[in-house]
Motif scaffolding. Sequence first.
Motif, mmCIF file in Angstrom:
data_model
loop_
_atom_site.group_PDB
_atom_site.id
_atom_site.type_symbol
_atom_site.label_atom_id
_atom_site.label_comp_id
_atom_site.label_asym_id
_atom_site.label_seq_id
_atom_site.Cartn_x
_atom_site.Cartn_y
_atom_site.Cartn_z
ATOM 1 N N VAL A 220 0.847 -1.193 0.000
ATOM 2 C CA VAL A 220 0.000 0.000 0.000
ATOM 3 C C VAL A 220 0.885 1.247 0.000
ATOM 4 O O VAL A 220 1.698 1.432 0.904
ATOM 5 C CB VAL A 220 -0.941 0.011 1.229
ATOM 6 C CG1 VAL A 220 -1.814 1.251 1.219
ATOM 7 C CG2 VAL A 220 -1.790 -1.251 1.263
ATOM 8 N N LYS A 221 0.723 2.070 -1.032
ATOM 9 C CA LYS A 221 1.508 3.304 -1.140
ATOM 10 C C LYS A 221 0.572 4.500 -1.336
ATOM 11 O O LYS A 221 -0.252 4.488 -2.252
ATOM 12 C CB LYS A 221 2.466 3.220 -2.313
ATOM 13 C CG LYS A 221 3.516 2.129 -2.167
ATOM 14 C CD LYS A 221 4.755 2.504 -2.915
ATOM 15 C CE LYS A 221 5.829 1.464 -2.837
ATOM 16 N NZ LYS A 221 6.208 1.025 -1.552
ATOM 17 N N PRO A 222 0.703 5.526 -0.486
ATOM 18 C CA PRO A 222 -0.127 6.728 -0.670
ATOM 19 C C PRO A 222 0.391 7.572 -1.821
ATOM 20 O O PRO A 222 1.587 7.581 -2.112
ATOM 21 C CB PRO A 222 0.011 7.466 0.656
ATOM 22 C CG PRO A 222 1.342 7.029 1.183
ATOM 23 C CD PRO A 222 1.545 5.610 0.684
ATOM 24 N N GLY A 223 -0.527 8.269 -2.478
ATOM 25 C CA GLY A 223 -0.167 9.194 -3.542
ATOM 26 C C GLY A 223 -0.085 10.607 -2.985
ATOM 27 O O GLY A 223 -0.032 10.819 -1.773
ATOM 28 N N THR A 224 -0.111 11.566 -3.876
ATOM 29 C CA THR A 224 -0.061 12.969 -3.483
ATOM 30 C C THR A 224 -1.462 13.438 -3.105
ATOM 31 O O THR A 224 -2.405 13.248 -3.861
ATOM 32 C CB THR A 224 0.466 13.828 -4.644
ATOM 33 O OG1 THR A 224 1.749 13.323 -5.015
ATOM 34 C CG2 THR A 224 0.578 15.283 -4.243
ATOM 35 N N GLY A 225 -1.579 14.031 -1.941
ATOM 36 C CA GLY A 225 -2.876 14.503 -1.465
ATOM 37 C C GLY A 225 -3.337 15.750 -2.190
ATOM 38 O O GLY A 225 -2.544 16.487 -2.772
ATOM 39 N N ARG A 226 -4.637 15.959 -2.158
ATOM 40 C CA ARG A 226 -5.251 17.154 -2.750
ATOM 41 C C ARG A 226 -6.184 17.761 -1.727
ATOM 42 O O ARG A 226 -6.744 17.063 -0.894
ATOM 43 C CB ARG A 226 -6.108 16.814 -3.950
ATOM 44 C CG ARG A 226 -5.480 16.308 -5.134
ATOM 45 C CD ARG A 226 -6.524 16.256 -6.229
ATOM 46 N NE ARG A 226 -7.399 15.123 -6.013
ATOM 47 C CZ ARG A 226 -7.484 14.100 -6.837
ATOM 48 N NH1 ARG A 226 -6.765 14.082 -7.916
ATOM 49 N NH2 ARG A 226 -8.291 13.109 -6.583
ATOM 50 N N GLU A 227 -6.378 19.033 -1.891
ATOM 51 C CA GLU A 227 -7.308 19.726 -1.015
ATOM 52 C C GLU A 227 -8.156 20.635 -1.884
ATOM 53 O O GLU A 227 -7.654 21.279 -2.807
ATOM 54 C CB GLU A 227 -6.499 20.540 0.004
ATOM 55 C CG GLU A 227 -7.337 21.243 1.015
ATOM 56 C CD GLU A 227 -6.463 21.964 2.032
ATOM 57 O OE1 GLU A 227 -6.074 21.320 3.001
ATOM 58 O OE2 GLU A 227 -6.192 23.150 1.811
ATOM 59 N N ARG A 228 -9.448 20.646 -1.600
ATOM 60 C CA ARG A 228 -10.324 21.574 -2.323
ATOM 61 C C ARG A 228 -11.354 22.110 -1.344
ATOM 62 O O ARG A 228 -11.727 21.447 -0.378
ATOM 63 C CB ARG A 228 -10.977 20.932 -3.531
ATOM 64 C CG ARG A 228 -11.929 19.828 -3.235
ATOM 65 C CD ARG A 228 -12.440 19.207 -4.544
ATOM 66 N NE ARG A 228 -13.187 18.012 -4.256
ATOM 67 C CZ ARG A 228 -14.504 17.953 -4.150
ATOM 68 N NH1 ARG A 228 -15.236 19.023 -4.338
ATOM 69 N NH2 ARG A 228 -15.112 16.825 -3.865
ATOM 70 N N ALA A 229 -11.797 23.299 -1.619
ATOM 71 C CA ALA A 229 -12.755 23.940 -0.727
ATOM 72 C C ALA A 229 -14.158 23.476 -1.049
ATOM 73 O O ALA A 229 -14.580 23.475 -2.209
ATOM 74 C CB ALA A 229 -12.657 25.456 -0.866
ATOM 75 N N GLY A 230 -14.866 23.034 -0.031
ATOM 76 C CA GLY A 230 -16.273 22.696 -0.166
ATOM 77 C C GLY A 230 -17.091 23.913 0.233
ATOM 78 O O GLY A 230 -16.549 25.002 0.458
ATOM 79 N N GLU A 231 -18.383 23.755 0.347
ATOM 80 C CA GLU A 231 -19.234 24.885 0.692
ATOM 81 C C GLU A 231 -18.947 25.388 2.104
ATOM 82 O O GLU A 231 -18.839 26.582 2.339
ATOM 83 C CB GLU A 231 -20.702 24.482 0.567
ATOM 84 C CG GLU A 231 -21.633 25.654 0.639
ATOM 85 C CD GLU A 231 -23.048 25.269 0.274
ATOM 86 O OE1 GLU A 231 -23.966 25.930 0.779
ATOM 87 O OE2 GLU A 231 -23.231 24.325 -0.511
ATOM 88 N N PHE A 232 -18.813 24.463 3.062
ATOM 89 C CA PHE A 232 -18.576 24.866 4.443
ATOM 90 C C PHE A 232 -17.312 24.274 5.036
ATOM 91 O O PHE A 232 -16.937 24.611 6.146
ATOM 92 C CB PHE A 232 -19.766 24.469 5.334
ATOM 93 C CG PHE A 232 -21.038 25.152 4.929
ATOM 94 C CD1 PHE A 232 -21.242 26.492 5.213
ATOM 95 C CD2 PHE A 232 -22.020 24.462 4.239
ATOM 96 C CE1 PHE A 232 -22.410 27.123 4.825
ATOM 97 C CE2 PHE A 232 -23.195 25.078 3.856
ATOM 98 C CZ PHE A 232 -23.395 26.419 4.151
ATOM 99 N N VAL A 233 -16.676 23.354 4.315
ATOM 100 C CA VAL A 233 -15.483 22.681 4.836
ATOM 101 C C VAL A 233 -14.442 22.550 3.739
ATOM 102 O O VAL A 233 -14.735 22.693 2.559
ATOM 103 C CB VAL A 233 -15.817 21.262 5.369
ATOM 104 C CG1 VAL A 233 -16.745 21.325 6.556
ATOM 105 C CG2 VAL A 233 -16.387 20.395 4.283
ATOM 106 N N THR A 234 -13.230 22.248 4.141
ATOM 107 C CA THR A 234 -12.178 21.925 3.199
ATOM 108 C C THR A 234 -12.116 20.414 3.074
ATOM 109 O O THR A 234 -12.070 19.715 4.078
ATOM 110 C CB THR A 234 -10.821 22.476 3.691
ATOM 111 O OG1 THR A 234 -10.932 23.888 3.813
ATOM 112 C CG2 THR A 234 -9.712 22.131 2.733
ATOM 113 N N LEU A 235 -12.153 19.915 1.849
ATOM 114 C CA LEU A 235 -12.135 18.484 1.615
ATOM 115 C C LEU A 235 -10.736 18.060 1.180
ATOM 116 O O LEU A 235 -10.178 18.638 0.249
ATOM 117 C CB LEU A 235 -13.141 18.113 0.530
ATOM 118 C CG LEU A 235 -14.583 18.569 0.779
ATOM 119 C CD1 LEU A 235 -15.429 18.329 -0.449
ATOM 120 C CD2 LEU A 235 -15.159 17.836 1.973
ATOM 121 N N ALA A 236 -10.173 17.069 1.851
ATOM 122 C CA ALA A 236 -8.854 16.557 1.518
ATOM 123 C C ALA A 236 -8.974 15.093 1.129
ATOM 124 O O ALA A 236 -9.705 14.335 1.758
ATOM 125 C CB ALA A 236 -7.915 16.711 2.701
#
Length: 112
Positions: free
Chosen positions: A39-55
Motif C-alpha cells: 500500500v503506497k499513498p499518492g499525493t494529497g489534494r485539497e479543495r474547498a467545499g461549501e462549508f469545509v475543506t475536503l482533503a
Amino acid sequence: MSAPRLDRALVLEQAEREADGAGGHALNWVALGTLWGDVKPGTGRERAGEFVTLATVPYRITVRAAPVGSPSRPRPEQRLREGSRVFRILAVSEADRAGLYLTCFAQEEVVA
C-alpha cells in the motif's frame, strides 16, 4: 520493475444488496478472501467545499495478479479492508509487463 513487498493482509470485499423489508435495499459487504498487498499513498489534494475543506489522498495498492474473471481478482466498486481502514477500488490495471501483479487505484473511506 522490482518485486513489490506484499506485506499487508487486505480483505477483498464485495457489496451485495439485500432487501430491507420496506421495499428498498441495504448494502452488505461480504469478504471474498485475503490478498497480500503493498500500500503506497499518492499525493494529497485539497479543495474547498461549501462549508469545509475536503482533503483526499489516492492510494496505489499492488497485489499478486489473478486471472480475469477469478473471484480473487479485484475489480472497481469492490474494496480492500485492513482492520478498520477501508480502501474503495476505483480502477485496476496490470502493474508489470509479465502480468504478475495488479495495481489497484483506490481512495480511503471513512467508515462510521
